[in-house]
Design a protein around this motif. Structure first.
Motif, PDB file in Angstrom:
ATOM      1  N   LEU A   8       0.827  -1.200   0.000  1.00 33.03           N
ATOM      2  CA  LEU A   8       0.000   0.000   0.000  1.00 33.03           C
ATOM      3  C   LEU A   8       0.866   1.257   0.000  1.00 33.03           C
ATOM      4  N   PRO A   9       0.381   2.359  -0.587  1.00 29.82           N
ATOM      5  CA  PRO A   9       1.113   3.629  -0.512  1.00 29.82           C
ATOM      6  C   PRO A   9       0.851   4.324   0.825  1.00 29.82           C
ATOM      7  N   ILE A  10       1.147   3.589   1.893  1.00 29.15           N
ATOM      8  CA  ILE A  10       1.018   4.109   3.253  1.00 29.15           C
ATOM      9  C   ILE A  10       2.341   3.851   3.961  1.00 29.15           C
ATOM     10  N   VAL A  11       3.030   4.903   4.346  1.00 31.33           N
ATOM     11  CA  VAL A  11       4.244   4.785   5.156  1.00 31.33           C
ATOM     12  C   VAL A  11       3.815   5.140   6.576  1.00 31.33           C
ATOM     13  N   ALA A  12       3.515   4.113   7.347  1.00 32.59           N
ATOM     14  CA  ALA A  12       2.868   4.301   8.644  1.00 32.59           C
ATOM     15  C   ALA A  12       3.833   4.879   9.677  1.00 32.59           C
ATOM     16  N   PRO A  13       3.494   6.006  10.311  1.00 34.02           N
ATOM     17  CA  PRO A  13       4.306   6.484  11.438  1.00 34.02           C
ATOM     18  C   PRO A  13       4.370   5.413  12.527  1.00 34.02           C
ATOM     19  N   THR A  14       5.495   5.329  13.199  1.00 29.95           N
ATOM     20  CA  THR A  14       5.726   4.247  14.162  1.00 29.95           C
ATOM     21  C   THR A  14       4.651   4.163  15.232  1.00 29.95           C
ATOM     22  N   LYS A  39      14.442  10.998   0.272  1.00 30.29           N
ATOM     23  CA  LYS A  39      15.078  10.892  -1.035  1.00 30.29           C
ATOM     24  C   LYS A  39      14.512   9.756  -1.875  1.00 30.29           C
ATOM     25  N   ASN A  40      14.122   8.658  -1.223  1.00 30.13           N
ATOM     26  CA  ASN A  40      13.801   7.439  -1.970  1.00 30.13           C
ATOM     27  C   ASN A  40      12.392   6.911  -1.758  1.00 30.13           C
ATOM     28  N   LEU A  41      11.646   7.440  -0.809  1.00 28.47           N
ATOM     29  CA  LEU A  41      10.298   6.951  -0.573  1.00 28.47           C
ATOM     30  C   LEU A  41       9.476   7.017  -1.858  1.00 28.47           C
ATOM     31  N   PRO A  42       8.644   6.005  -2.106  1.00 29.41           N
ATOM     32  CA  PRO A  42       7.746   6.107  -3.264  1.00 29.41           C
ATOM     33  C   PRO A  42       6.735   7.220  -2.997  1.00 29.41           C
ATOM     34  N   ARG A  43       6.553   8.104  -3.925  1.00 29.51           N
ATOM     35  CA  ARG A  43       5.618   9.218  -3.740  1.00 29.51           C
ATOM     36  C   ARG A  43       4.576   9.176  -4.854  1.00 29.51           C
ATOM     37  N   PRO A  44       3.344   9.576  -4.589  1.00 32.45           N
ATOM     38  CA  PRO A  44       2.852  10.092  -3.312  1.00 32.45           C
ATOM     39  C   PRO A  44       2.527   8.965  -2.341  1.00 32.45           C
ATOM     40  N   VAL A  45       2.650   9.270  -1.036  1.00 32.58           N
ATOM     41  CA  VAL A  45       2.302   8.306   0.000  1.00 32.58           C
ATOM     42  C   VAL A  45       1.591   9.027   1.146  1.00 32.58           C
ATOM     43  N   ILE A  46       0.773   8.273   1.827  1.00 35.87           N
ATOM     44  CA  ILE A  46       0.148   8.738   3.060  1.00 35.87           C
ATOM     45  C   ILE A  46       1.136   8.464   4.187  1.00 35.87           C
ATOM     46  N   PRO A  47       1.359   9.396   5.132  1.00 34.96           N
ATOM     47  CA  PRO A  47       0.627  10.638   5.386  1.00 34.96           C
ATOM     48  C   PRO A  47       1.301  11.893   4.829  1.00 34.96           C
ATOM     49  N   ASP A  73       1.486  13.059   1.585  1.00 38.74           N
ATOM     50  CA  ASP A  73       0.945  13.686   0.387  1.00 38.74           C
ATOM     51  C   ASP A  73      -0.578  13.647   0.366  1.00 38.74           C
ATOM     52  N   GLU A  74      -1.156  14.540  -0.401  1.00 36.45           N
ATOM     53  CA  GLU A  74      -2.592  14.559  -0.631  1.00 36.45           C
ATOM     54  C   GLU A  74      -2.898  13.887  -1.964  1.00 36.45           C
ATOM     55  N   GLY A  75      -4.128  13.452  -2.114  1.00 35.77           N
ATOM     56  CA  GLY A  75      -4.564  12.882  -3.381  1.00 35.77           C
ATOM     57  C   GLY A  75      -3.929  11.555  -3.725  1.00 35.77           C
ATOM     58  N   VAL A  76      -3.573  10.759  -2.714  1.00 33.91           N
ATOM     59  CA  VAL A  76      -2.952   9.452  -2.958  1.00 33.91           C
ATOM     60  C   VAL A  76      -4.024   8.454  -3.398  1.00 33.91           C
ATOM     61  N   ALA A  77      -3.756   7.719  -4.458  1.00 28.35           N
ATOM     62  CA  ALA A  77      -4.712   6.732  -4.979  1.00 28.35           C
ATOM     63  C   ALA A  77      -4.107   5.338  -4.916  1.00 28.35           C
ATOM     64  N   TRP A  78      -4.977   4.336  -4.802  1.00 22.37           N
ATOM     65  CA  TRP A  78      -4.521   2.938  -4.800  1.00 22.37           C
ATOM     66  C   TRP A  78      -5.678   2.040  -5.206  1.00 22.37           C
ATOM     67  N   SER A  79      -5.355   0.973  -5.874  1.00 25.18           N
ATOM     68  CA  SER A  79      -6.340  -0.073  -6.157  1.00 25.18           C
ATOM     69  C   SER A  79      -5.605  -1.400  -6.191  1.00 25.18           C
ATOM     70  N   PRO A  80      -6.308  -2.517  -5.936  1.00 29.91           N
ATOM     71  CA  PRO A  80      -5.634  -3.826  -5.938  1.00 29.91           C
ATOM     72  C   PRO A  80      -4.923  -4.126  -7.242  1.00 29.91           C
ATOM     73  N   SER A  81      -5.426  -3.603  -8.354  1.00 36.18           N
ATOM     74  CA  SER A  81      -4.804  -3.901  -9.645  1.00 36.18           C
ATOM     75  C   SER A  81      -3.427  -3.267  -9.780  1.00 36.18           C
ATOM     76  N   THR A  82      -3.163  -2.176  -9.005  1.00 37.37           N
ATOM     77  CA  THR A  82      -1.859  -1.521  -9.091  1.00 37.37           C
ATOM     78  C   THR A  82      -0.925  -1.925  -7.971  1.00 37.37           C
ATOM     79  N   GLY A  83      -1.453  -2.537  -6.896  1.00 36.83           N
ATOM     80  CA  GLY A  83      -0.621  -2.799  -5.731  1.00 36.83           C
ATOM     81  C   GLY A  83      -0.443  -4.246  -5.365  1.00 36.83           C
ATOM     82  N   ALA A  84      -0.937  -5.191  -6.177  1.00 34.24           N
ATOM     83  CA  ALA A  84      -0.865  -6.609  -5.811  1.00 34.24           C
ATOM     84  C   ALA A  84      -0.112  -7.397  -6.866  1.00 34.24           C
TER      85      ALA A  84
END
Length: 522
Positions: free
Chosen positions: A203-209, A500-508, A510-521
């Motif tokens: 998922l495009p979620i980089v979860a804070p600890t 420098k290297n995080l995939p962007r956009p990611v939560i939390p 960036d705004e307007g982050v999109a995801w669907s199973p077809s792009t992330g699985a």
């Protein structure tokens, strides 16, 4: 029917969580924690108080209990969370693993003890590189099972080269030994002929600890809910026997890699690919639905200081625990920032214990002065950075220790630990524990080894992000824990870092982050 020889199982591991913003990790960091070669791995795994983390002892115990086997230990290297590992050192480790595996052939199986959030000064995915090396040497037909920390940043190389991917399920990590035991159960099944398939969703979620607690008493647990769903589905009658493992990996933001992102890995029996993918997607969809809950919510240093002052002034108020989450040695923090100490001293906070501060020169000075002496405590003379600044205060030496202690509770329970010369210093209304070897304050034993009574304290400050909850829960429930917003290398406020290297956009971030199973699985 004659029985064959016991299976020959290689045992090796690489376990370090790397913060890209922290100083590089050296050989000294591993040798001061865990550097075990050949038979020393087996001896440690089977001793009452091992130095290694519990996965490998758990694996050995379960293998011993389920039949004959022949361990073929090679190299187990573990270090406290730190900066990227020096590439020359990791290359030396890779050469040792390759040489050991080649010399050990033919092998019947491999157990890999990994963390999954490693870096080197030249590599973004050393854990995946090690998995690929093992598969290259032993070949496609030899089963490989790996255990990983739930803060792993998952790569395709990890998933593709492990026959069974076993991640922790608890945060604080209270199930490390159980996951090692589980790995042995899976390896036995693979030795009997079971074959597997894996599904992997990121998922495009980089979860804070601070958003990754799993305990049911946590105030908010969006990550824990994902783990719960996976375990319920795996136990369902329709899935039982087909789904072998469900691992939901929260990731480690500060590694700052392209493979960062909350991930789901499902291991199923060969032929059940659709079942595995369906379950991985279902869990990921729950995480995505709750994406707005993966945001850090901390208490300001000013408000935390006011609470500590009020608690110290009124014996009728319940004692409080304050977590210095931004200077967590368990995430690469240096364990020596002074922000909370300075604020508490300036406010006149009374009855507070603070631990543990990593400052070997200060511990040495306290030992030289002796118990009862008054010294000028000079903090951070050896290591300074934008967060770890020098600080001086008059202090009285309350107690001294050699720092050799067996963990009592939580993630360090039963583990033989050596923190080097340690001291307790009274500074104003604070008693501060100083250690010589950096680790997070996750066990009450770090105060108790110096004769300090936690129950008598009005406030306790711990340099830890979350693992202290598994050690200090006998003193503080979640309603008496405050996560403090102070500067540091492990701040959960991710917008404060130059990524420098995080995939962007990611939560939390960036705004307007999109995801669907077809792009992330896959």
């Amino acid at each position: 029917m004659a029985k064959g020889p016991p299976p020959r199982i290689a045992v090796l591991g690489f376990s370090i969580e790397c913060n890209a913003f922290a100083p590089p990790a050296t050989r000294k960091d591993f040798e001061g924690c865990v550097w075990l070669e050949r038979d020393a791995i087996t001896a440690d795994a089977r001793c009452p108080a091992p130095v290694a983390l519990p996965e490998t002892p758990g694996f050995y115990a379960a293998m011993d209990a389920t039949g004959p086997w022949q361990p073929v230990p090679i190299l187990l290297a573990m270090a406290e969370p730190n900066g990227p590992v020096e590439e020359a050192l990791f290359a030396e480790m890779m050469a040792a693993w390759r040489k050991g595996l080649e010399a050990a052939k033919p092998l019947d199986g491999v157990y890999l003890c990994l963390h999954g959030a490693g870096l080197t000064t030249a590599r973004q995915d050393p854990d995946g590189d090690l998995c690929a090396l093992v598969r290259e040497v032993v070949g496609a037909g030899v089963p490989i099972v790996g255990t990983l920390d739930l803060h792993a940043n998952v790569s395709a190389a990890m998933v593709d080269n492990l026959d069974v991917f076993v991640g922790y399920r608890t945060n604080p990590h209270m199930d490390m030994r159980e996951r090692g035991e589980e790995a042995a159960v899976h390896l036995r099944a693979l030795l009997r002929g079971t074959r597997t398939t894996r599904a992997f969703v990121r998922l495009p979620i980089v979860a804070p600890t601070v958003t990754m607690l799993t305990g049911r008493d946590a105030t908010d647990r969006p990550y824990g809910e994902m783990i719960d769903l996976g375990q319920r589905r795996a136990a369902d009658q329709d899935c039982a026997g087909r789904i072998m493992n469900v691992s939901v990996m929260g990731g480690f933001a500060y590694a700052d890699t392209a493979k960062n992102g909350l991930a789901v890995v499902v291991t199923a029996r060969e032929g059940d690919e659709d079942e595995a993918r369906s379950l991985a997607v279902e869990i990921a969809e729950l995480g995505w639905m709750n994406r707005d809950r993966f945001r850090a919510r901390l208490t300001s240093l000013e408000d935390a200081t006011a609470l500590a002052h009020a608690t110290g002034a009124d014996p009728g108020k319940p004692a409080q625990c304050f977590a210095d989450v931004a200077d967590n040695p368990g995430g690469g923090g240096r364990g020596n920032t002074m922000w909370i100490i300075e604020a508490f001293l300036k406010a006149g906070v009374k009855g507070a214990l603070v631990g543990i501060i990593n400052d070997a020169p200060l511990a040495t000075a306290a030992h030289a002065a002796g118990v009862g002496a008054t010294i000028t405590a000079r903090f951070n003379t050896a290591e300074t950075n934008e967060f770890s600044k020098p600080f001086e205060a008059e202090a009285r030496v309350v107690a001294l220790s050699d720092g050799h202690v067996t963990g009592r509770r939580g993630i360090f329970a039963g583990r033989d630990m050596r923190l080097g010369p340690c001291a307790a210093l009274a500074v104003g209304g604070l008693t501060i524990v100083i250690v010589s070897y950096r680790t997070q304050c996750a066990d009450p034993a770090f105060f108790e080894m110096l004769g300090l009574d936690i129950r008598a304290a009005r406030s306790v400050v711990v340099k830890s992000r979350g693992h202290f909850r598994g050690g200090f829960d006998e003193f503080f429930g979640n309603d008496r824990i405050t996560e403090v917003d102070a500067p540091g290398l492990t701040s959960p406020i991710l917008s404060r870092f130059a990524w420098k290297n995080l995939p962007r956009p990611v939560i939390p971030l960036d705004e307007g982050v999109a995801w669907s199973p077809s792009t992330g699985a896959r």
